[in-house]
Design an enzyme around this catalytic site. Sequence first.
Site, PDB file in Angstrom:
ATOM      1  N   LYS A  13      39.221  69.155   2.263  1.00  0.00           N
ATOM      2  CA  LYS A  13      38.548  70.424   1.928  1.00  0.00           C
ATOM      3  C   LYS A  13      38.960  71.536   2.897  1.00  0.00           C
ATOM      4  O   LYS A  13      39.276  72.638   2.469  1.00  0.00           O
ATOM      5  CB  LYS A  13      37.018  70.260   1.945  1.00  0.00           C
ATOM      6  CG  LYS A  13      36.513  69.250   0.908  1.00  0.00           C
ATOM      7  CD  LYS A  13      35.005  69.278   0.777  1.00  0.00           C
ATOM      8  CE  LYS A  13      34.270  68.677   1.964  1.00  0.00           C
ATOM      9  NZ  LYS A  13      34.407  67.219   2.107  1.00  0.00           N
ATOM     10  N   ARG A  90      25.616  69.036  -1.577  1.00  0.00           N
ATOM     11  CA  ARG A  90      25.880  67.615  -1.342  1.00  0.00           C
ATOM     12  C   ARG A  90      24.873  66.741  -2.107  1.00  0.00           C
ATOM     13  O   ARG A  90      24.981  65.518  -2.086  1.00  0.00           O
ATOM     14  CB  ARG A  90      25.717  67.265   0.136  1.00  0.00           C
ATOM     15  CG  ARG A  90      26.829  67.723   1.053  1.00  0.00           C
ATOM     16  CD  ARG A  90      27.890  66.657   1.221  1.00  0.00           C
ATOM     17  NE  ARG A  90      28.192  66.218   2.572  1.00  0.00           N
ATOM     18  CZ  ARG A  90      28.817  66.894   3.510  1.00  0.00           C
ATOM     19  NH1 ARG A  90      29.152  68.133   3.330  1.00  0.00           N
ATOM     20  NH2 ARG A  90      29.108  66.327   4.659  1.00  0.00           N
ATOM     21  N   ARG A 124      42.074  62.579  12.770  1.00  0.00           N
ATOM     22  CA  ARG A 124      41.778  64.019  12.768  1.00  0.00           C
ATOM     23  C   ARG A 124      41.309  64.516  14.137  1.00  0.00           C
ATOM     24  O   ARG A 124      40.458  63.914  14.774  1.00  0.00           O
ATOM     25  CB  ARG A 124      40.682  64.281  11.725  1.00  0.00           C
ATOM     26  CG  ARG A 124      40.191  65.700  11.718  1.00  0.00           C
ATOM     27  CD  ARG A 124      39.475  66.022  10.453  1.00  0.00           C
ATOM     28  NE  ARG A 124      38.117  65.505  10.391  1.00  0.00           N
ATOM     29  CZ  ARG A 124      37.278  65.784   9.397  1.00  0.00           C
ATOM     30  NH1 ARG A 124      37.683  66.503   8.370  1.00  0.00           N
ATOM     31  NH2 ARG A 124      36.059  65.304   9.403  1.00  0.00           N
ATOM     32  N   ARG A 157      36.198  64.348  16.334  1.00  0.00           N
ATOM     33  CA  ARG A 157      34.772  64.427  15.995  1.00  0.00           C
ATOM     34  C   ARG A 157      34.071  63.094  16.237  1.00  0.00           C
ATOM     35  O   ARG A 157      34.587  62.044  15.881  1.00  0.00           O
ATOM     36  CB  ARG A 157      34.619  64.804  14.518  1.00  0.00           C
ATOM     37  CG  ARG A 157      34.579  66.300  14.317  1.00  0.00           C
ATOM     38  CD  ARG A 157      34.563  66.658  12.872  1.00  0.00           C
ATOM     39  NE  ARG A 157      33.532  65.986  12.083  1.00  0.00           N
ATOM     40  CZ  ARG A 157      33.271  66.295  10.833  1.00  0.00           C
ATOM     41  NH1 ARG A 157      33.947  67.249  10.229  1.00  0.00           N
ATOM     42  NH2 ARG A 157      32.332  65.651  10.167  1.00  0.00           N
ATOM     43  N   ARG A 168      29.507  57.626   5.616  1.00  0.00           N
ATOM     44  CA  ARG A 168      29.626  58.941   4.961  1.00  0.00           C
ATOM     45  C   ARG A 168      30.243  58.798   3.576  1.00  0.00           C
ATOM     46  O   ARG A 168      29.848  59.491   2.630  1.00  0.00           O
ATOM     47  CB  ARG A 168      30.453  59.889   5.842  1.00  0.00           C
ATOM     48  CG  ARG A 168      29.650  60.395   7.040  1.00  0.00           C
ATOM     49  CD  ARG A 168      30.526  60.882   8.176  1.00  0.00           C
ATOM     50  NE  ARG A 168      31.316  62.025   7.848  1.00  0.00           N
ATOM     51  CZ  ARG A 168      32.481  62.332   8.458  1.00  0.00           C
ATOM     52  NH1 ARG A 168      32.960  61.544   9.408  1.00  0.00           N
ATOM     53  NH2 ARG A 168      33.139  63.395   8.120  1.00  0.00           N
TER      54      ARG A 168
HETATM   55  P1  AMP Z   1      31.051  67.726   7.169  1.00  0.00           P
HETATM   56  O1  AMP Z   1      31.740  68.456   8.272  1.00  0.00           O
HETATM   57  O2  AMP Z   1      31.020  68.537   5.891  1.00  0.00           O
HETATM   58  O3  AMP Z   1      31.607  66.339   6.954  1.00  0.00           O
HETATM   59  O4  AMP Z   1      29.513  67.547   7.616  1.00  0.00           O
HETATM   60  C1  AMP Z   1      29.154  66.839   8.791  1.00  0.00           C
HETATM   61  C2  AMP Z   1      27.711  66.397   8.704  1.00  0.00           C
HETATM   62  O5  AMP Z   1      26.864  67.572   8.593  1.00  0.00           O
HETATM   63  C3  AMP Z   1      27.354  65.545   7.494  1.00  0.00           C
HETATM   64  O6  AMP Z   1      27.647  64.170   7.706  1.00  0.00           O
HETATM   65  C4  AMP Z   1      25.851  65.818   7.383  1.00  0.00           C
HETATM   66  O7  AMP Z   1      25.122  65.107   8.388  1.00  0.00           O
HETATM   67  C5  AMP Z   1      25.759  67.297   7.733  1.00  0.00           C
HETATM   68  N1  AMP Z   1      25.895  68.145   6.509  1.00  0.00           N
HETATM   69  C6  AMP Z   1      26.879  69.044   6.230  1.00  0.00           C
HETATM   70  N2  AMP Z   1      26.674  69.633   5.052  1.00  0.00           N
HETATM   71  C7  AMP Z   1      25.521  69.116   4.554  1.00  0.00           C
HETATM   72  C8  AMP Z   1      24.782  69.306   3.350  1.00  0.00           C
HETATM   73  N3  AMP Z   1      25.194  70.175   2.398  1.00  0.00           N
HETATM   74  N4  AMP Z   1      23.655  68.586   3.181  1.00  0.00           N
HETATM   75  C9  AMP Z   1      23.218  67.725   4.127  1.00  0.00           C
HETATM   76  N5  AMP Z   1      23.874  67.471   5.260  1.00  0.00           N
HETATM   77  C10 AMP Z   1      25.013  68.161   5.495  1.00  0.00           C
END
Ligand code: AMP
Length: 213
Positions: A13, A90, A124, A157, A168
């Site tokens: 993404k 999400r 990453r 990360r 995840r």
């Molecule tokens: P990402 O960088 O998009 O993989 O997000 C990292 C973490 O942030 C996820 O594993 C969730 O814990 C939290 N997170 C990000 N976006 C959302 C969302 N739309 N709803 C709930 N949790 C989120």
Amino acid sequence: MKYVLFGPPGGGKGTFAGQIKKILPKIPHISTGDIFRENLRNKTELGLKAKKYMDDGALVPDDVVIDMIKDRLTQNDVKENGFLLDGFPRTIEQAEALDEITDIDAFLLLEVSRDIIMKRLTGRVSCAKCNEIYNIYTLPPKKEGICDKCGAELKHRSDDTEETVNNRLDVYKKNAEPIIEHYKNKNLLQKIDSTDTLAMSEEEIKGAIGYQD
Ligand code: AMP
């Protein structure tokens, strides 16, 4: 233009958002994960609320995320240039909340195999300052551990370990289907093979996102 960029963790993404930005340089790239990480770094109330969920690879509760997005989508840059939402919605509740806030032009679904996802995530690294993303196997920075763009330190990360990634991916699988169905029913679904979006030409990207000059 108003886009939702959707796909599994490691689905590309962030990389594809960079490709879209070449065509629409002013479009704000709004990543809920990046907003949470910034809040964590700054130890804000929001960051502290999100921390325990993020550490487990679980989702932050809908009400917290929805309030945050409502606030972000009313800012001036969005009013002027639309948005590229990354990491939101999400859950189906978040998708319904977004419907109430605004219409979107397209729901871009990035598709890629699980093997590639694992390699991408465990390799990453990203810039702690400007969020530029690299991969130690496939897209290394010129100087190890240093961002090519701004010279800041690159970090891995803490939720990109194999165990958290598996969690995840399971969370994604469970929630993705009804969300994809939701946008398919609205005729907004555009599927994109994201195995190698960096190799896509501008014309191919425009075609993939349904953009016309
Ligand atoms: P990402 O960088 O998009 O993989 O997000 C990292 C973490 O942030 C996820 O594993 C969730 O814990 C939290 N997170 C990000 N976006 C959302 C969302 N739309 N709803 C709930 N949790 C989120």
